[in-house]
Design a protein around this motif. Structure first.
Motif, PDB file in Angstrom:
ATOM      1  N   ASP A  61      -7.875 -24.830  35.382  1.00 54.77           N
ATOM      2  CA  ASP A  61      -8.893 -25.375  35.395  1.00 54.77           C
ATOM      3  C   ASP A  61      -9.469 -24.610  34.257  1.00 54.77           C
ATOM      4  O   ASP A  61     -10.478 -24.139  34.178  1.00 54.77           O
ATOM      5  N   ASP A  62      -9.289 -24.823  32.749  1.00 55.95           N
ATOM      6  CA  ASP A  62      -9.212 -24.259  31.895  1.00 55.95           C
ATOM      7  C   ASP A  62     -11.302 -24.309  31.445  1.00 55.95           C
ATOM      8  O   ASP A  62     -11.537 -23.791  30.510  1.00 55.95           O
ATOM      9  N   ASP A  63     -11.875 -25.125  31.916  1.00 55.68           N
ATOM     10  CA  ASP A  63     -13.239 -25.355  31.751  1.00 55.68           C
ATOM     11  C   ASP A  63     -13.629 -24.089  33.130  1.00 55.68           C
ATOM     12  O   ASP A  63     -15.158 -23.845  33.209  1.00 55.68           O
ATOM     13  N   ASP A  64     -13.209 -24.071  33.834  1.00 59.08           N
ATOM     14  CA  ASP A  64     -13.632 -23.385  35.643  1.00 59.08           C
ATOM     15  C   ASP A  64     -13.872 -21.228  35.272  1.00 59.08           C
ATOM     16  O   ASP A  64     -12.788 -21.555  35.966  1.00 59.08           O
ATOM     17  N   TRP A  65     -14.495 -21.203  34.249  1.00 59.94           N
ATOM     18  CA  TRP A  65     -14.484 -19.109  34.525  1.00 59.94           C
ATOM     19  C   TRP A  65     -15.419 -19.409  33.656  1.00 59.94           C
ATOM     20  O   TRP A  65     -16.648 -19.254  33.696  1.00 59.94           O
ATOM     21  N   ILE A  66     -16.053 -17.714  34.406  1.00 55.63           N
ATOM     22  CA  ILE A  66     -17.164 -17.030  34.116  1.00 55.63           C
ATOM     23  C   ILE A  66     -16.671 -15.868  34.170  1.00 55.63           C
ATOM     24  O   ILE A  66     -16.841 -14.990  34.517  1.00 55.63           O
ATOM     25  N   THR A  67     -17.605 -14.997  33.502  1.00 54.25           N
ATOM     26  CA  THR A  67     -17.402 -13.540  32.160  1.00 54.25           C
ATOM     27  C   THR A  67     -19.039 -12.968  32.795  1.00 54.25           C
ATOM     28  O   THR A  67     -19.922 -13.777  31.430  1.00 54.25           O
ATOM     29  N   CYS A  68     -20.057 -12.395  33.191  1.00 55.61           N
ATOM     30  CA  CYS A  68     -20.671 -11.232  33.677  1.00 55.61           C
ATOM     31  C   CYS A  68     -20.502 -10.064  33.127  1.00 55.61           C
ATOM     32  O   CYS A  68     -20.570  -9.593  33.647  1.00 55.61           O
ATOM     33  N   ARG A  69     -21.880  -9.725  32.138  1.00 56.96           N
ATOM     34  CA  ARG A  69     -21.752  -8.153  31.802  1.00 56.96           C
ATOM     35  C   ARG A  69     -23.346  -7.266  31.115  1.00 56.96           C
ATOM     36  O   ARG A  69     -23.450  -8.645  30.835  1.00 56.96           O
ATOM     37  N   LEU A  70     -22.637  -6.515  31.099  1.00 54.60           N
ATOM     38  CA  LEU A  70     -23.655  -5.836  30.692  1.00 54.60           C
ATOM     39  C   LEU A  70     -23.387  -4.591  29.171  1.00 54.60           C
ATOM     40  O   LEU A  70     -22.154  -4.478  29.310  1.00 54.60           O
ATOM     41  N   LYS A  71     -24.207  -5.319  28.104  1.00 55.33           N
ATOM     42  CA  LYS A  71     -23.611  -4.576  26.677  1.00 55.33           C
ATOM     43  C   LYS A  71     -24.569  -4.689  25.333  1.00 55.33           C
ATOM     44  O   LYS A  71     -25.228  -6.047  25.373  1.00 55.33           O
ATOM     45  N   ASN A  72     -24.805  -3.162  25.298  1.00 55.80           N
ATOM     46  CA  ASN A  72     -25.378  -2.722  24.140  1.00 55.80           C
ATOM     47  C   ASN A  72     -27.147  -3.492  24.704  1.00 55.80           C
ATOM     48  O   ASN A  72     -28.110  -4.175  23.669  1.00 55.80           O
TER      49      ASN A  72
END
Length: 97
Positions: A61-72
């Motif tokens: 499912d191209d709409d079912d994605w998530i990325t969380c991170r710390l940056k700057n």
């Protein structure tokens, strides 16, 4: 749990007459489509807190994605068009650990 309300309260608790002039929370849309949430951590209790990040991609499912991170010095969350609430949820869970 109302994660938007929680984020409103977290933001409000950071506002001290100075922080809100330099930092803040941004919620934007992406053109793939999706969401991009940026939360400044400078001068908050979270600025030195570690986070290993989170990523999920549903290959079916191209709409079912998530990325969380710390940056700057920021928490960044990206996700599909139905992932805004989950991005905020991930931030809340990390912030309250």
């Amino acid at each position: 749990m109302n994660y938007i309300k929680w984020l409103e309260e977290w933001y409000k608790s950071q506002c001290d007459g100075e922080w809100e002039h330099l930092y803040g929370v941004k919620i934007e849309t992406l053109d793939n489509p999706g969401w991009f949430v940026t939360i400044d951590l400078a001068d908050t209790e979270l600025e030195d807190k570690n986070y290993d990040g989170y990523q999920f991609i549903n290959e079916e499912d191209d709409d079912d994605w998530i990325t969380c991170r710390l940056k700057n010095g920021r928490f960044e969350g990206f996700g599909g068009p139905s992932k805004l609430e989950e991005i905020i949820q991930r931030f809340k869970e990390w912030a309250q650990q």
